[in-house]
Design an enzyme around this catalytic site. Structure first.
Site, PDB file in Angstrom:
ATOM      1  N   HIS A   1      -2.656   3.319  -4.634  1.00  0.00           N
ATOM      2  CA  HIS A   1      -2.080   2.887  -3.364  1.00  0.00           C
ATOM      3  C   HIS A   1      -0.675   2.321  -3.567  1.00  0.00           C
ATOM      4  CE1 HIS A   1      -5.413   3.490  -0.551  1.00  0.00           C
ATOM      5  NE2 HIS A   1      -6.248   3.092  -1.489  1.00  0.00           N
TER       6      HIS A   1
ATOM      7  N   GLU B   1      -9.748   3.082  -4.993  1.00  0.00           N
ATOM      8  CA  GLU B   1      -9.365   4.466  -4.717  1.00  0.00           C
ATOM      9  C   GLU B   1      -8.210   4.964  -5.590  1.00  0.00           C
ATOM     10  OE1 GLU B   1     -10.688   4.811  -0.085  1.00  0.00           O
ATOM     11  OE2 GLU B   1      -8.709   3.981  -0.435  1.00  0.00           O
TER      12      GLU B   1
ATOM     13  N   ASP C   1       0.880  -1.174   0.000  1.00  0.00           N
ATOM     14  CA  ASP C   1       0.000   0.000   0.000  1.00  0.00           C
ATOM     15  C   ASP C   1       0.911   1.216   0.000  1.00  0.00           C
ATOM     16  OD1 ASP C   1      -2.207   1.847   0.501  1.00  0.00           O
ATOM     17  OD2 ASP C   1      -3.323   0.084   1.135  1.00  0.00           O
TER      18      ASP C   1
HETATM   19  C1  TNX Z   1     -10.636   2.224   2.457  1.00  0.00           C
HETATM   20  S1  TNX Z   1     -11.487  -0.612   1.774  1.00  0.00           S
HETATM   21  C2  TNX Z   1      -9.596   1.519   1.888  1.00  0.00           C
HETATM   22  C3  TNX Z   1      -8.354   1.324   2.648  1.00  0.00           C
HETATM   23  C4  TNX Z   1      -8.376   2.042   3.969  1.00  0.00           C
HETATM   24  C5  TNX Z   1      -9.746   1.879   4.609  1.00  0.00           C
HETATM   25  C6  TNX Z   1      -9.852   2.489   5.970  1.00  0.00           C
HETATM   26  C7  TNX Z   1     -10.529  -0.270   0.634  1.00  0.00           C
HETATM   27  C8  TNX Z   1     -10.568  -1.142  -0.501  1.00  0.00           C
HETATM   28  N1  TNX Z   1      -9.712   0.814   0.727  1.00  0.00           N
HETATM   29  O1  TNX Z   1      -7.236   1.739   1.885  1.00  0.00           O
HETATM   30  O2  TNX Z   1      -7.400   1.506   4.778  1.00  0.00           O
HETATM   31  O3  TNX Z   1     -10.703   2.480   3.778  1.00  0.00           O
HETATM   32  O4  TNX Z   1     -11.040   2.155   6.622  1.00  0.00           O
END
Ligand code: TNX
Length: 553
Positions: free
Chosen positions: A278, A342, A204
């Protein structure tokens, strides 16, 4: 005084001998069928464990787990070749097993002078053994010799199998690095709850945790950061080294050890290598793979996702293919998780090379560019003998051919409708990083962007989405709880967030839907947490001490 003590001892014995009714059993997750009979089997130093040759490892696991607390020098024996009960023996066998129990089901028969666990597969036998442990007093899990407990097992007939085949737990080892032994404690806790998929979030923005031989800088540079980054001092964490660096990584030998440890507990590992977003930690080591020149720094604070690979560079795909080659060799599969969540599309919007690529390939927007990227990656994953799985966002712009979807913000219906498999991890029910109570000030730090996710809410979670029609429901493989660790700098805190919510999730994914009963779960949990105590697993005591209202009514 003496007679008083003797009386007390007699009374407690009498209680264990005569009080056996269905309400004294405390198995989590609840088995599909239990019939309780009179009497008990007394585990003794002379009890023999008989196994057929295929079941030797499971027998050894049983005897080794029983040894520390009982002190009994139990041994397995393959000298018995029959398939029926043996006096004073525990028989583990796959012979004459009912195939209808499925690949993880088992039958467990406890009589006053014999125990038989019969299952079509070793996984089933292993789960039968887990149930057997939970029929014994909680002290059986003690790592020290226990001398004042009668090792009695109530006579039962259990038939059991899981409702879902994916009963997962995800651990984020990027935001906080958990050592190999720490990971293994989670695998043991999963086995106790009959959970079978460990999703290992290995990369990440905040740290690259897996050694890749061809790209040593990934761990030389990308596994370390200077600051905690989420409001905590790295010095206060358990992954802070004397050299002033925060982080860590697993060598490939470590990974092989963990894979073996998991396999011995019938747990499949799904490694996650995040892309195209990420990726800050990877880019801190190899900035030339990014869209901008960086600098990329894994010490960033939460909420900024700027590390993204450049899909317009062929070099990016060469790198990712090389990484996936090594990953595919380490993990027997079947899945490799490629993240996909994301993705900061702004970066691609601002990149002339990405825009030119989109034009060349006829891609209408950055979502389609991500889809184009994901399809290329899927070919690479498939060519290495694995299937691809990714977060909800891999649906945007068109889903790759055979990819499975991990639904955290939707997509189950669309994916299943298009014939893809789905794992349910909706934030509203599956996020172990959310607060477990509305009283945040009384809780250790947690993620506050969602939740609170109380124990009763997790217990009321129904993995099968209501909008997926019956003919497509077989695509819903199961569910998974995710422990993201931005706010979690040590193992005890991680356990606190996970338990007892994982106990609820285990029941949600294993047990029959119509057997769910909050009051009975809470009754069993009172005993179950004594097992966690013996195992030195931390949990939220308040969840057990102050029962929450029943949300199932
Ligand atoms: C969203 S869930 C993310 C993570 C974060 C998390 C924190 C997901 C696929 N991505 O990168 O750690 O929220 O709650």
């Amino acid at each position: 005084m003496k007679t008083k003590i003797a009386g007390l001892i007699f009374l407690s014995f009498a209680a264990t001998i005569f009080a056996a009714n269905i309400n004294t059993l405390a198995i989590i997750p609840l088995p599909q069928k239990i019939a309780l009979h009179d009497g008990t089997f007394n585990l003794a130093a002379g009890t023999r464990v008989y196994v057929d040759s295929a079941s030797r490892a499971t027998g050894k696991y049983l005897t080794e787990r029983l040894r520390p607390s009982t002190g009994y020098p139990l041994k397995t024996s393959t000298k018995y070749f029959g398939s029926t009960a043996i006096p004073d023996g525990i028989l583990l066998t796959t012979k004459n097993a009912d195939t209808k129990l499925g690949p993880e089901g088992y039958e467990l028969t406890v009589a006053t002078n014999s125990i038989v666990i019969r299952a079509p597969t070793q996984a089933g036998l292993f789960y039968g053994v887990q149930t057997l442990f939970q029929l014994l007093p909680p002290e059986i899990f003690s790592t020290n010799l226990v001398s004042n407990v009668a090792w009695q097992i109530p006579c039962v007939q259990i038939e059991d199998w899981p409702r879902f085949k994916w009963r997962g737990f995800m651990l984020d080892v990027s935001r906080h690095f958990f050592s190999k032994p720490e990971v293994e404690t989670f695998l043991d806790a999963m086995a106790l709850h009959k959970m079978n998929v460990f999703h290992w979030h290995l990369t990440d923005d905040h740290g690259w945790r897996i050694e890749i031989k061809k790209y040593p800088k990934l761990t030389q540079v990308g596994a370390w950061r200077a600051g905690g980054g989420f409001g905590f001092d790295p010095k206060s964490t358990t992954a802070y080294g004397p050299d002033g660096r925060y982080g860590g990584f697993y060598t490939q030998d470590d990974v092989r050890d963990v894979v073996k440890y998991a396999a011995a507990r019938h747990i499949t590992i799904v490694p996650e290598i995040e892309m195209p977003g990420h990726a800050t930690a990877a880019l801190s080591a190899y900035p030339e793979l990014g869209c901008t020149n960086g600098p990329f720094e894994p010490s960033m604070t939460a909420g900024i996702f700027y590390g993204i690979y450049d899909p317009a560079k062929e070099q990016t795909f060469v790198f990712l293919a090389d990484v996936l080659t090594e990953v595919a060799q380490l993990f027997p599969g079947p899945y490799i998780h490629i993240g996909g969540d994301e993705v900061p599309k702004e970066t691609w919007k601002n990149s002339a090379d990405c825009q030119a690529l989109m034009k060349r390939e006829g891609l209408k927007n950055e979502e389609e560019l991500q889809s184009w990227f994901t399809r290329r990656i899927e070919k690479i994953v498939n060519a290495r003998g694995h299937s691809m799985i990714g977060w909800s966002e891999i649906l945007q712009g068109g889903l790759a051919k055979n990819a499975a979807v991990m639904d955290w913000i939707g997509g189950a219906k669309e994916a299943a409708g298009a014939g893809h498999d789905v794992v349910m991890t909706p934030t509203a029910y599956c996020y172990f990083d959310f607060y477990q109570s509305t009283n945040q000030t009384a809780e250790p730090k947690a993620a506050a962007w969602g939740g609170p996710l109380t124990l009763n809410r997790m217990y009321a979670f129904e993995p099968m989405p209501t909008n997926v029609p019956p003919q497509l429901q077989s695509h819903i493989l199961g569910a998974q709880g995710n422990l993201w660790t931005e706010q979690i700098p040590n193992l005890k805190h991680a356990e606190y967030m996970t338990f007892p919510r994982a106990c609820a999730l285990a029941e949600v994914t294993w047990s029959a839907k119509d057997s769910r009963d909050w009051d009975d779960f809470m009754r069993r949990l009172q005993i179950h947490v004594r097992r966690l105590d013996e195992l030195n697993i931390n949990y939220r005591h308040a969840a057990v001490e102050t029962p929450e209202p029943n949300l199932l009514k």
